[in-house]
Design a protein around this motif. Structure first.
Motif, PDB file in Angstrom:
ATOM      1  N   ILE A  93       2.356   1.738  -3.464  1.00  0.00           N
ATOM      2  CA  ILE A  93       1.342   2.226  -4.407  1.00  0.00           C
ATOM      3  C   ILE A  93       1.128   3.720  -4.211  1.00  0.00           C
ATOM      4  CG2 ILE A  93      -1.134   2.149  -4.960  1.00  0.00           C
ATOM      5  CD1 ILE A  93      -0.981  -0.901  -4.431  1.00  0.00           C
ATOM      6  N   ARG A  94       1.045   4.154  -2.963  1.00  0.00           N
ATOM      7  CA  ARG A  94       0.871   5.591  -2.690  1.00  0.00           C
ATOM      8  C   ARG A  94       2.082   6.386  -3.152  1.00  0.00           C
ATOM      9  NH1 ARG A  94      -1.996   5.164   3.147  1.00  0.00           N
ATOM     10  NH2 ARG A  94      -4.084   4.745   2.364  1.00  0.00           N
ATOM     11  N   LYS A  95       3.266   5.836  -2.939  1.00  0.00           N
ATOM     12  CA  LYS A  95       4.490   6.515  -3.378  1.00  0.00           C
ATOM     13  C   LYS A  95       4.487   6.665  -4.895  1.00  0.00           C
ATOM     14  CE  LYS A  95       9.495   6.031  -3.431  1.00  0.00           C
ATOM     15  NZ  LYS A  95      10.615   5.121  -3.250  1.00  0.00           N
ATOM     16  N   LYS A  96       4.101   5.600  -5.581  1.00  0.00           N
ATOM     17  CA  LYS A  96       4.048   5.630  -7.040  1.00  0.00           C
ATOM     18  C   LYS A  96       3.013   6.644  -7.530  1.00  0.00           C
ATOM     19  CE  LYS A  96       4.096   2.354 -10.839  1.00  0.00           C
ATOM     20  NZ  LYS A  96       4.002   0.954 -11.222  1.00  0.00           N
ATOM     21  N   GLU A  97       1.855   6.683  -6.871  1.00  0.00           N
ATOM     22  CA  GLU A  97       0.825   7.655  -7.241  1.00  0.00           C
ATOM     23  C   GLU A  97       1.310   9.080  -7.031  1.00  0.00           C
ATOM     24  OE1 GLU A  97      -2.464   6.420  -4.821  1.00  0.00           O
ATOM     25  OE2 GLU A  97      -3.136   4.906  -6.260  1.00  0.00           O
ATOM     26  N   LYS A  98       2.035   9.331  -5.943  1.00  0.00           N
ATOM     27  CA  LYS A  98       2.581  10.663  -5.678  1.00  0.00           C
ATOM     28  C   LYS A  98       3.597  11.053  -6.738  1.00  0.00           C
ATOM     29  CE  LYS A  98       2.359  12.147  -1.035  1.00  0.00           C
ATOM     30  NZ  LYS A  98       2.830  12.137   0.303  1.00  0.00           N
ATOM     31  N   GLU A  99       4.464  10.091  -7.118  1.00  0.00           N
ATOM     32  CA  GLU A  99       5.438  10.350  -8.175  1.00  0.00           C
ATOM     33  C   GLU A  99       4.720  10.730  -9.467  1.00  0.00           C
ATOM     34  OE1 GLU A  99       7.897   6.909  -8.686  1.00  0.00           O
ATOM     35  OE2 GLU A  99       8.990   7.238  -6.832  1.00  0.00           O
ATOM     36  N   GLN A 100       3.663  10.006  -9.777  1.00  0.00           N
ATOM     37  CA  GLN A 100       2.919  10.280 -11.005  1.00  0.00           C
ATOM     38  C   GLN A 100       2.271  11.659 -10.956  1.00  0.00           C
ATOM     39  OE1 GLN A 100       0.400   6.791 -11.143  1.00  0.00           O
ATOM     40  NE2 GLN A 100       1.677   5.829 -12.693  1.00  0.00           N
ATOM     41  N   GLU A 101       1.766  12.053  -9.800  1.00  0.00           N
ATOM     42  CA  GLU A 101       1.170  13.381  -9.656  1.00  0.00           C
ATOM     43  C   GLU A 101       2.229  14.467  -9.874  1.00  0.00           C
ATOM     44  OE1 GLU A 101      -0.766  13.852  -5.885  1.00  0.00           O
ATOM     45  OE2 GLU A 101      -2.075  12.132  -6.227  1.00  0.00           O
TER      46      GLU A 101
ATOM     47  N   THR B 219       0.829  -1.204   0.000  1.00  0.00           N
ATOM     48  CA  THR B 219       0.000   0.000   0.000  1.00  0.00           C
ATOM     49  C   THR B 219       0.862   1.252   0.000  1.00  0.00           C
ATOM     50  OG1 THR B 219      -1.744  -1.180   1.190  1.00  0.00           O
ATOM     51  CG2 THR B 219      -1.835   1.223   1.244  1.00  0.00           C
TER      52      THR B 219
ATOM     53  N   THR C  93       6.068   7.707 -13.441  1.00  0.00           N
ATOM     54  CA  THR C  93       6.877   7.509 -12.236  1.00  0.00           C
ATOM     55  C   THR C  93       8.329   7.865 -12.529  1.00  0.00           C
ATOM     56  OG1 THR C  93       7.384   5.208 -12.776  1.00  0.00           O
ATOM     57  CG2 THR C  93       5.373   5.606 -11.504  1.00  0.00           C
TER      58      THR C  93
ATOM     59  N   GLY D 100       2.150  12.358 -14.622  1.00  0.00           N
ATOM     60  CA  GLY D 100       1.551  11.061 -14.918  1.00  0.00           C
ATOM     61  C   GLY D 100       2.519   9.901 -15.118  1.00  0.00           C
TER      62      GLY D 100
END
Length: 131
Positions: free
Chosen positions: A53-61, A50, A67, A65
């Protein structure tokens, strides 16, 4: 170790029991293979997943979009392509010089074949077949 009551679906409990049984069959003792230790281990793994996944989502933000790893792969591919194109152009220019073209020791086709074979050897050494 703190205690906490956790409610779970029967299917989840059955899966944990299967893992406990597998570990016991592999020779693990009751202190290593019990519902509590296996459930705690699964919770830790789930927490790490989890967080990743959050780290990856933050990178994408933060990176429009993609990583950091995707950005690195993109840049690496870009540099490889540029290097290849530059090398091809340099070789084309060298082999278009009349003195080099006329010398029978220099054969562009043979050089290309030799380079291809060298690449195959290096790739096999670097990434051996797993068959």
């Amino acid at each position: 170790m703190p205690r906490h009551h956790v409610y779970m679906k029967q299917k989840t409990l059955d899966g944990i029991r299967r893992l406990v049984d597998e570990r016991k069959n592999e020779g693990a003792g009751t202190s290593e293979a019990n519902i509590s230790s296996v459930a705690a281990e699964l919770l830790e793994v789930g927490l790490r997943v989890t967080e990743q996944i959050r780290k990856k989502e933050k990178e994408q933000e933060n990176n429009d979009g993609i990583t950091d790893e995707e950005r690195y792969q993109h840049r690496l591919l870009e540099e490889c392509i540029k290097s290849r194109l530059a090398s091809q152009e340099v070789l084309r220019l060298i082999f278009s010089i009349p003195e080099i073209k006329d010398d029978t020791r220099n054969d562009f086709s043979r050089l290309k074949d030799s380079l291809k074979q060298d690449v195959i050897k290096i790739m096999e050494m670097t990434l051996p077949d797993k068959n």
